[in-house]
Design an enzyme around this catalytic site. Structure first.
Site, mmCIF file in Angstrom:
data_model
loop_
_atom_site.group_PDB
_atom_site.id
_atom_site.type_symbol
_atom_site.label_atom_id
_atom_site.label_comp_id
_atom_site.label_asym_id
_atom_site.label_seq_id
_atom_site.Cartn_x
_atom_site.Cartn_y
_atom_site.Cartn_z
ATOM 1 N N LYS A 174 0.787 -1.013 0.119
ATOM 2 C CA LYS A 174 0.038 0.150 -0.039
ATOM 3 C C LYS A 174 1.067 1.208 -0.089
ATOM 4 C CE LYS A 174 -3.704 -2.025 2.673
ATOM 5 N NZ LYS A 174 -4.550 -1.991 3.954
ATOM 6 N N CYS A 193 5.714 3.217 7.454
ATOM 7 C CA CYS A 193 5.458 4.339 8.452
ATOM 8 C C CYS A 193 3.969 4.539 8.301
ATOM 9 C CB CYS A 193 6.051 5.682 7.576
ATOM 10 S SG CYS A 193 5.575 7.207 8.387
ATOM 11 N N LYS A 244 1.469 6.309 16.554
ATOM 12 C CA LYS A 244 1.029 7.694 17.080
ATOM 13 C C LYS A 244 -0.345 7.937 17.625
ATOM 14 C CE LYS A 244 5.441 7.938 16.367
ATOM 15 N NZ LYS A 244 6.184 6.885 16.062
ATOM 16 N N GLY A 279 14.898 -4.411 23.942
ATOM 17 C CA GLY A 279 15.277 -3.343 23.255
ATOM 18 C C GLY A 279 14.643 -2.057 23.918
ATOM 19 N N GLY A 290 15.267 1.230 22.868
ATOM 20 C CA GLY A 290 15.369 2.164 21.720
ATOM 21 C C GLY A 290 14.185 3.023 21.803
ATOM 22 N N GLU A 338 17.430 -4.362 27.962
ATOM 23 C CA GLU A 338 18.215 -3.736 26.909
ATOM 24 C C GLU A 338 19.723 -4.254 27.267
ATOM 25 O OE1 GLU A 338 20.346 -1.770 24.373
ATOM 26 O OE2 GLU A 338 18.300 -1.385 24.604
ATOM 27 N N ARG A 372 15.975 -2.392 12.983
ATOM 28 C CA ARG A 372 15.502 -2.961 11.572
ATOM 29 C C ARG A 372 16.623 -3.049 10.600
ATOM 30 N NH1 ARG A 372 10.124 -1.479 11.414
ATOM 31 N NH2 ARG A 372 9.938 -1.974 9.078
ATOM 32 N N ALA A 414 11.305 8.435 8.915
ATOM 33 C CA ALA A 414 10.559 8.747 7.704
ATOM 34 C C ALA A 414 11.008 10.298 7.046
ATOM 35 C CB ALA A 414 9.081 8.668 8.240
ATOM 36 N N HIS A 417 4.963 34.601 26.135
ATOM 37 C CA HIS A 417 4.788 33.964 27.480
ATOM 38 C C HIS A 417 3.284 33.957 27.992
ATOM 39 C CE1 HIS A 417 5.605 33.501 31.933
ATOM 40 N NE2 HIS A 417 4.695 34.562 32.185
#
Length: 464
Positions: free
Chosen positions: A37, A42, A51, A180, A182, A203, A271, A318, A443
């Protein structure tokens, strides 16, 4: 025979489709080959769905403490099925948007697997079972990457998951071991912890977020501890055993071997490039450490063939793929573009709290021989952070003490993945801590923390 395409791009992710659009803008006749697709990993199994779920997690955490703001909401629960449905809606809307952009820019899209037959010919195994070929003047490889597996620990996406499998879980795990620490590992860690899972992170290196500044790693470790996440650093997974209803994970730690039990184990150890079946060896495209080797304008070892994004290694991000695609296409079009300054590339981890950085860490700057001056500003002293109820974290600026040059910026806390853009722009425009510290910031805003950190590097911080 049909007129050759000026450019054929293999891979329709954020590198490939952006490159196709830029090429069309420059008047090139473009073909884009995508076997799955448009939008790539991403959009469909990485940045965007993660996200979307993290936004649910962040909102859930905010609502749980709404009473602190004088808002009484009663019992708060998570409807994970609805969260997953919203994730799919977001992905679907963006996917349709990319399809529209292909039509708008008159880009020929071929649905299938591309294989380089020569520097001027690409064979395509179409998804309908047929075969075709296209003639082309240039080729751009943008095939991306896939999750890296641990030797001896096969991923089945039933109990042993990679990031793609984790996104497709139909229930919140009661417990999960994440291998992991990361960006990917910690995003899923804070996501599932917010949803109520018991999470343990393993880790191999001595600290979480091992590629980031040491102070950021320390702050994240403290945050995870407060959330009840168990973290084992300097630890190695020795064995994963499938058992009824879950997994057992044997790890070696500085304190000795331990066995962890959980519903699932998520392998998030990086990856690797997707190059299988591309025909690289046959046409002589050189690789290095499993990634395609390129020069600073994305040229491979074969004239007329370019490569960008995850498949060339470096920053597997990305936005980097998109910028590399533009660089490659403008080179093909004879525009003589400037190479990418990778020290200005933002690195963002959308965990809770967020982490964002660019440039050198303090240690890297000192090892490079700079006379370093560091400025810091805590969100605990930020008016806007207090009004938001988000006091965790800080901004750290690493600067040359002689010239004020910004060598790196490191942030942890609220909305720092948005705030980091100011630092990137400052470095790109060759602004120093003098200009940042002297510029007027509204501010109350979170962005004042960057100004104050710059002033701290100059010995002039006001609110700390």
């Amino acid at each position: 025979m049909a007129e050759p395409y000026d450019l054929t791009i293999i891979g329709g992710g954020p590198g490939g489709y952006v490159g196709a659009i830029r090429a069309a803008q420059l008047g090139l006749r473009v073909a884009l080959v995508e076997r799955d697709k448009l939008g790539g990993v991403c959009l469909h199994a990485g940045c965007i769905p993660t996200k979307a779920l993290l936004q649910t997690a962040e909102l859930l955490e905010r609502v749980r403490r709404a009473d602190q703001f004088g808002v009484l909401v009663g019992e708060v629960t998570l409807d994970y099925a609805r969260a997953q449905a919203r994730k799919r809606q977001v992905v679907g809307a963006l996917h349709r948007g990319i399809e529209y952009l292909m039509r708008k820019n008159r880009i020929a899209v071929f649905s299938g697997h591309g294989r380089i037959l020569s520097p001027s010919r690409v064979g395509i195994s179409l998804n309908d079972g047929s075969e075709t070929e296209v003639e082309t003047r240039h080729i751009l490889i943008a095939t991306g990457s896939k999750p890296r597996a641990l030797p001896g620990i096969p991923v089945d996406n039933v109990r042993v998951l990679d990031s793609t499998g984790a996104l497709e879980l139909q229930e919140v795990p009661r417990s999960m071991v994440i291998v992991g620490a990361g960006a990917i590992g910690l995003e899923f860690c804070t996501l599932f912890r917010s949803f109520g899972a018991d999470v343990t992170v393993v880790e191999l290196l001595p600290r979480v977020l091992p590629m980031e500044d040491e102070e950021i790693s320390e702050a994240m470790a403290r945050s995870l501890s407060r959330k009840g996440v168990k973290v084992h650093t300097s630890s190695k997974v020795e064995e994963v055993e499938r058992v009824e209803g879950g997994v057992k994970v044997r790890i070696s730690t500085p304190e000795g071997d331990r066995v962890l039990s959980a519903d699932y184990v998520l392998v998030a150890v990086g990856r690797e490039a997707l190059t299988e079946g591309l025909g690289l060896e046959e046409v002589g495209v050189a690789t290095k450490n499993g990634f395609i080797a390129v020069d600073d304008h994305m040229r491979t070892s074969v004239e007329g063939i370019f490569a960008i994004g995850d498949v060339i290694g470096g920053y597997l991000l990305a936005h980097v793929a998109s910028e590399e695609a533009v660089l490659a296409v403008e080179t093909i079009a004879g525009k003589n573009p400037r190479p990418i300054d990778y020290l200005t590339v933002p690195r963002c981890t959308y965990s809770i709290p967020e982490v964002a950085a660019f440039g050198m860490t303090e240690r890297q700057a000192r090892e490079a021989g700079y006379a370093v001056k560091v400025g810091r500003f805590s969100f605990q002293a930020s008016s806007r952070a207090l009004t938001l109820g988000e006091r965790e974290g800080f901004v750290k600026v690493v600067a040359d003490s002689q010239t004020g040059e910004i060598l790196g910026v490191h942030m942890i806390g609220p909305s720092v993945t948005e705030l980091v853009a100011e630092g990137v722009l400052a470095r790109s425009a060759e602004a120093t801590v003098f200009e940042v510290g002297g510029s007027v910031h509204a501010h109350p805003t979170l962005s004042e923390a960057f100004k104050e950190a710059a002033l701290d590097a100059l010995g002039r911080v006001v609110h700390a």
